[in-house]
Design a protein around this motif. Structure first.
Motif, PDB file in Angstrom:
ATOM      1  N   VAL A  27       0.861  -1.176   0.000  1.00 18.30           N
ATOM      2  CA  VAL A  27       0.000   0.000   0.000  1.00 18.30           C
ATOM      3  C   VAL A  27       0.904   1.235   0.000  1.00 18.30           C
ATOM      4  O   VAL A  27       1.992   1.221   0.596  1.00 18.30           O
ATOM      5  CB  VAL A  27      -0.969  -0.010   1.198  1.00 18.30           C
ATOM      6  N   TYR A  28       0.448   2.272  -0.690  1.00 21.91           N
ATOM      7  CA  TYR A  28       1.252   3.481  -0.870  1.00 21.91           C
ATOM      8  C   TYR A  28       0.508   4.698  -0.326  1.00 21.91           C
ATOM      9  O   TYR A  28      -0.723   4.729  -0.273  1.00 21.91           O
ATOM     10  CB  TYR A  28       1.542   3.701  -2.356  1.00 21.91           C
ATOM     11  N   LEU A  29       1.304   5.705   0.028  1.00 20.25           N
ATOM     12  CA  LEU A  29       0.752   7.013   0.352  1.00 20.25           C
ATOM     13  C   LEU A  29       1.591   8.049  -0.372  1.00 20.25           C
ATOM     14  O   LEU A  29       2.735   8.294  -0.002  1.00 20.25           O
ATOM     15  CB  LEU A  29       0.747   7.267   1.859  1.00 20.25           C
ATOM     16  N   GLN A  30       1.020   8.613  -1.421  1.00 20.19           N
ATOM     17  CA  GLN A  30       1.688   9.695  -2.155  1.00 20.19           C
ATOM     18  C   GLN A  30       1.334  11.002  -1.468  1.00 20.19           C
ATOM     19  O   GLN A  30       0.153  11.333  -1.327  1.00 20.19           O
ATOM     20  CB  GLN A  30       1.226   9.721  -3.616  1.00 20.19           C
ATOM     21  N   MET A  31       2.344  11.730  -1.040  1.00 24.38           N
ATOM     22  CA  MET A  31       2.136  12.980  -0.311  1.00 24.38           C
ATOM     23  C   MET A  31       2.739  14.127  -1.102  1.00 24.38           C
ATOM     24  O   MET A  31       3.959  14.168  -1.307  1.00 24.38           O
ATOM     25  CB  MET A  31       2.770  12.885   1.088  1.00 24.38           C
ATOM     26  N   ASN A  32       1.896  15.037  -1.543  1.00 23.76           N
ATOM     27  CA  ASN A  32       2.324  16.205  -2.298  1.00 23.76           C
ATOM     28  C   ASN A  32       2.029  17.478  -1.512  1.00 23.76           C
ATOM     29  O   ASN A  32       1.247  17.460  -0.567  1.00 23.76           O
ATOM     30  CB  ASN A  32       1.595  16.245  -3.639  1.00 23.76           C
ATOM     31  N   SER A  33       2.652  18.555  -1.923  1.00 21.41           N
ATOM     32  CA  SER A  33       2.441  19.865  -1.288  1.00 21.41           C
ATOM     33  C   SER A  33       2.546  19.752   0.227  1.00 21.41           C
ATOM     34  O   SER A  33       1.690  20.248   0.969  1.00 21.41           O
ATOM     35  CB  SER A  33       1.061  20.421  -1.687  1.00 21.41           C
ATOM     36  N   LEU A  34       3.599  19.125   0.665  1.00 26.28           N
ATOM     37  CA  LEU A  34       3.753  18.883   2.099  1.00 26.28           C
ATOM     38  C   LEU A  34       3.917  20.182   2.878  1.00 26.28           C
ATOM     39  O   LEU A  34       4.496  21.168   2.381  1.00 26.28           O
ATOM     40  CB  LEU A  34       4.948  17.969   2.345  1.00 26.28           C
ATOM     41  N   LYS A  35       3.389  20.158   4.091  1.00 25.22           N
ATOM     42  CA  LYS A  35       3.425  21.318   4.976  1.00 25.22           C
ATOM     43  C   LYS A  35       4.148  20.937   6.271  1.00 25.22           C
ATOM     44  O   LYS A  35       4.152  19.764   6.654  1.00 25.22           O
ATOM     45  CB  LYS A  35       2.001  21.753   5.313  1.00 25.22           C
TER      46      LYS A  35
END
Length: 127
Positions: free
Chosen positions: A79-87
């Motif tokens: 299972v994956y978690l793509q994380m964009n625009s991280l804060k």
């Protein structure tokens, strides 16, 4: 017994991206609902995203909607978690978890309904 191993965490600047992976042992991965949780220092563990067995039903924490995407590859037991625009507020230890109850067809948001957990991977977002 299910073993979960996360990878992909690290240090990233605000606005950057990371992709977390969680590899699961066993032959019944396709029967599990899977979730990604996170825990920041001094805070409770919270659900970030979850996905059901057949990759149809997903859930996202409001603060990550539109930025994060959960997916799974049942052929790879991953299972994956793509994380964009991280804060910076995304900084936490991220955990992968498996809900092995076959009666639950939708991915749960409750920590207590996940019975196997990975060791966690640190995600740090600098400002």
């Amino acid at each position: 017994q299910v073993q979960l191993v996360e990878s992909g965490g690290g240090l990233v600047q605000a606005g950057g991206s990371l992709r977390l992976s969680c590899a699961a042992s066993g032959r019944a991965f396709n029967l599990y609902n899977m979730g990604w949780f996170r825990q920041a220092p001094g805070k409770e563990r919270e659900i970030v995203a979850a996905i059901n067995q057949i990759n149809i039903n997903t859930y996202y924490l409001d603060s990550v909607k539109g930025r994060f995407a959960i997916s799974r590859d049942n052929a790879k037991n991953t299972v994956y978690l793509q994380m964009n625009s991280l804060k910076p507020e995304d900084t936490a230890v991220y955990y992968c978890a498996a809900d092995t109850d076959p009666r639950r067809l939708s991915a749960s948001r409750q920590v207590s309904e996940y019975d196997y957990w990975g060791q966690g991977t640190q995600v740090t977002v600098s400002s």
